[in-house]
Scaffold this active site. Sequence first.
Site, PDB file in Angstrom:
ATOM      1  N   GLY A   2      -0.245  -1.925  -4.268  1.00 22.81           N
ATOM      2  CA  GLY A   2      -1.190  -3.091  -3.389  1.00 22.81           C
ATOM      3  C   GLY A   2      -0.892  -4.128  -3.906  1.00 22.81           C
ATOM      4  O   GLY A   2       0.238  -4.837  -4.246  1.00 22.81           O
ATOM      5  N   ASP A   3      -2.100  -5.006  -4.298  1.00 25.36           N
ATOM      6  CA  ASP A   3      -2.047  -6.216  -4.941  1.00 25.36           C
ATOM      7  C   ASP A   3      -2.323  -5.768  -6.510  1.00 25.36           C
ATOM      8  O   ASP A   3      -3.385  -5.207  -6.750  1.00 25.36           O
ATOM      9  CB  ASP A   3      -3.024  -7.056  -4.382  1.00 25.36           C
ATOM     10  CG  ASP A   3      -3.273  -8.448  -5.033  1.00 25.36           C
ATOM     11  OD1 ASP A   3      -2.453  -9.447  -4.416  1.00 25.36           O
ATOM     12  OD2 ASP A   3      -3.912  -8.549  -6.082  1.00 25.36           O
ATOM     13  N   ASP A  38       4.361   1.760 -11.329  1.00 25.53           N
ATOM     14  CA  ASP A  38       3.008   2.493 -11.134  1.00 25.53           C
ATOM     15  C   ASP A  38       3.282   3.854 -10.107  1.00 25.53           C
ATOM     16  O   ASP A  38       4.174   3.759  -9.448  1.00 25.53           O
ATOM     17  CB  ASP A  38       1.992   1.633 -10.653  1.00 25.53           C
ATOM     18  CG  ASP A  38       1.059   1.098 -11.583  1.00 25.53           C
ATOM     19  OD1 ASP A  38       1.004   1.155 -12.709  1.00 25.53           O
ATOM     20  OD2 ASP A  38       0.040   0.420 -11.169  1.00 25.53           O
ATOM     21  N   VAL A  78      -6.365  -6.219  -7.516  1.00 20.98           N
ATOM     22  CA  VAL A  78      -7.251  -5.551  -6.777  1.00 20.98           C
ATOM     23  C   VAL A  78      -7.252  -4.152  -7.672  1.00 20.98           C
ATOM     24  O   VAL A  78      -6.576  -3.405  -7.210  1.00 20.98           O
ATOM     25  CB  VAL A  78      -7.004  -5.510  -5.261  1.00 20.98           C
ATOM     26  CG1 VAL A  78      -8.279  -4.547  -4.793  1.00 20.98           C
ATOM     27  CG2 VAL A  78      -6.958  -6.654  -4.783  1.00 20.98           C
ATOM     28  N   LYS A 117       1.724   8.011 -14.568  1.00 17.92           N
ATOM     29  CA  LYS A 117       1.613   9.450 -14.102  1.00 17.92           C
ATOM     30  C   LYS A 117       0.291   9.431 -13.549  1.00 17.92           C
ATOM     31  O   LYS A 117      -0.841   8.876 -14.119  1.00 17.92           O
ATOM     32  CB  LYS A 117       1.792  10.438 -15.541  1.00 17.92           C
ATOM     33  CG  LYS A 117       3.200  10.079 -16.205  1.00 17.92           C
ATOM     34  CD  LYS A 117       4.014  11.342 -16.056  1.00 17.92           C
ATOM     35  CE  LYS A 117       5.417  11.296 -16.382  1.00 17.92           C
ATOM     36  NZ  LYS A 117       5.475  10.398 -17.693  1.00 17.92           N
ATOM     37  N   PRO A 132       0.838  -1.170  -0.105  1.00 19.47           N
ATOM     38  CA  PRO A 132      -0.052   0.069  -0.068  1.00 19.47           C
ATOM     39  C   PRO A 132       0.865   1.054  -0.067  1.00 19.47           C
ATOM     40  O   PRO A 132       0.290   2.414  -0.576  1.00 19.47           O
ATOM     41  CB  PRO A 132      -0.840  -0.148   1.200  1.00 19.47           C
ATOM     42  CG  PRO A 132      -0.028  -0.839   2.187  1.00 19.47           C
ATOM     43  CD  PRO A 132       0.589  -1.834   1.310  1.00 19.47           C
ATOM     44  N   MET A 140     -10.246   4.495  -4.528  1.00 20.45           N
ATOM     45  CA  MET A 140     -10.694   5.293  -5.724  1.00 20.45           C
ATOM     46  C   MET A 140     -11.993   6.181  -5.416  1.00 20.45           C
ATOM     47  O   MET A 140     -12.764   6.270  -6.315  1.00 20.45           O
ATOM     48  CB  MET A 140     -10.751   4.757  -7.039  1.00 20.45           C
ATOM     49  CG  MET A 140      -9.491   4.005  -7.488  1.00 20.45           C
ATOM     50  SD  MET A 140      -9.360   3.153  -8.828  1.00 20.45           S
ATOM     51  CE  MET A 140     -10.380   1.546  -8.836  1.00 20.45           C
TER      52      MET A 140
HETATM   53  N1  SAH Z   1      -3.904  -2.567  -6.322  1.00 22.55           N
HETATM   54  C1  SAH Z   1      -4.257  -1.659  -5.266  1.00 22.55           C
HETATM   55  C2  SAH Z   1      -5.487  -0.487  -5.655  1.00 22.55           C
HETATM   56  C3  SAH Z   1      -5.405   0.172  -6.796  1.00 22.55           C
HETATM   57  S1  SAH Z   1      -6.637   1.339  -6.906  1.00 22.55           S
HETATM   58  C4  SAH Z   1      -4.204  -2.273  -4.267  1.00 22.55           C
HETATM   59  O1  SAH Z   1      -4.523  -3.468  -3.739  1.00 22.55           O
HETATM   60  O2  SAH Z   1      -4.114  -1.375  -3.131  1.00 22.55           O
HETATM   61  C5  SAH Z   1      -6.083   2.667  -6.075  1.00 22.55           C
HETATM   62  C6  SAH Z   1      -6.865   3.013  -4.868  1.00 22.55           C
HETATM   63  O3  SAH Z   1      -6.169   2.262  -3.952  1.00 22.55           O
HETATM   64  C7  SAH Z   1      -6.761   4.264  -4.435  1.00 22.55           C
HETATM   65  O4  SAH Z   1      -7.498   5.063  -5.055  1.00 22.55           O
HETATM   66  C8  SAH Z   1      -6.923   4.329  -2.987  1.00 22.55           C
HETATM   67  O5  SAH Z   1      -8.400   4.265  -2.902  1.00 22.55           O
HETATM   68  C9  SAH Z   1      -6.269   2.855  -2.669  1.00 22.55           C
HETATM   69  N2  SAH Z   1      -5.033   3.145  -2.162  1.00 22.55           N
HETATM   70  C10 SAH Z   1      -3.918   2.882  -2.906  1.00 22.55           C
HETATM   71  N3  SAH Z   1      -2.895   3.044  -1.907  1.00 22.55           N
HETATM   72  C11 SAH Z   1      -3.393   3.835  -0.803  1.00 22.55           C
HETATM   73  C12 SAH Z   1      -2.854   3.917   0.449  1.00 22.55           C
HETATM   74  N4  SAH Z   1      -1.431   4.310   0.592  1.00 22.55           N
HETATM   75  N5  SAH Z   1      -3.691   4.406   1.378  1.00 22.55           N
HETATM   76  C13 SAH Z   1      -5.181   4.516   1.209  1.00 22.55           C
HETATM   77  N6  SAH Z   1      -5.592   3.971   0.181  1.00 22.55           N
HETATM   78  C14 SAH Z   1      -4.917   3.578  -0.967  1.00 22.55           C
END
Ligand code: SAH
Length: 466
Positions: A307-308, A252, A311, A274, A229, A387
Amino acid sequence: MGYRQYHPIYLDLTSRPVLIVGGGNVALEKLETLLPSGADITVVSPTAAPDVQDLSANGALRWEQREFRDEDIEKAFMVIAATDDPGLNARVFKLGEAARKLTNSVDDPVNCNFIMAAIAHEGPLQVAVSSAGCSPALAQRVRKRIKQEILTPELGALAEFLGSWRDRVKAALPTYQARKSFWESVIESPIPGILEREGVEAADAAMANLFADHRPHRVGHVTLVGAGPGDPDLITVKGLKALQSAEVVLYDRLANPALLNHAPSNAPLIDVGKAPGECGRPRQETIHALLIEHARRGRRVVRLKGGDPFVFGRGGEEVLALAEAGISYSVVPGVSSAISAPAAAGIPVTHRGLSTGFAVFTAQGASEAETVPWEIAAGMPTVIFLMGVERLPNVVRRLREHGRPADTPVAVISRATLPEQRQAIGTLESIESLAAELQSPATIVVGEVVRLGSPELTRVLEGVGA
Ligand code: SAH
């Protein structure tokens, strides 16, 4: 067919015993082609031409000054009958044939199980010409033309140069097919010309370049790695290892740039993320094309995603594109913000007595048609939106419309797990004003579990889950 179909081969005679029966000029002619092969030559003959005697004196061969004896055959790998007595030559052949030796009776094709070729050579290149005994003179003429018109000294030098690279190429390219097409591309490259004009050193340098650059037959591979995250320590061990051995990284916006320090210093780092709205953000198709292109060059490609990867990361689209292009890939899961952003604010997404499950939605459907199933979302014990920070008013309104009470706890966690983490905790009623300052990326959590993240709200919980 009025002639025999011989099978041409090149024999390694190094240190192998070769018996020549006869020591005159006919034997001498055969010696000329045999001596360079490094054979262990014994001449058996009561008499010998002066040149044969000299060769014996120099240690180039052993001359046994006596008559041929049947048992001379036994030790030989190859036997040549080169006396001026056709009867003796025929007898030597019969003995050799019976003992399954390679036997040649000079100028007597019937009493031979192999014949010698007319040879043209230039360095390691050798061309052997045979007329199957029909016309040795013509074979000689052909040999001469090959030598004059085809086997140039440059070709010989090229063969030697390529030979000097053989072991290295063999070690690097495991399959025969891969090596074969590599060598073809070298021969068609400017390298032969460089060798001819600038010499071995320049050709070596050009070869090293080509070799480093051109590994089309090493199979490329793409690894989708979840970066976690935000906190760079939240990448998985497996993800870190993939990054450490990457040959190119496409990353990313949400992957922490600090992670890129783990990539080898010579690996290109390509920013494909970007922020939305910034101009020059690559389209998803461009990302697919880049992944495919680098993998096709035989590289280990790491696609580092926040993140993952699966997801809301469009990871699914990327693996479909790779599969369609026939490129091998693997996926290293990551710690998703969907679960870890609430956790970073002290909010468990499930909790005994408070929530039996959670659902994760995007607050931004790709189109109007692809919107959140609000009824289901509103009915979930815990519901998480990614998001969504810009769409918070819409999320609140929809959940309320679908029956979620105004006092339902809500948290918005921005930049979770990073030093800049900020969060707002309130209710569906109060959250919009509380979270007004919070920036993307942020995660929204709705449900009773949110109480666990707030000291004031937790007090209300006494006894729950105990
Ligand atoms: N694949 C990612 C999500 C991608 S969509 C995952 O699994 O985490 C991007 C969204 O993830 C952002 O708009 C936000 O809602 C969330 N996100 C990503 N990083 C974050 C963070 N450090 N803190 C809070 N929300 C986060």
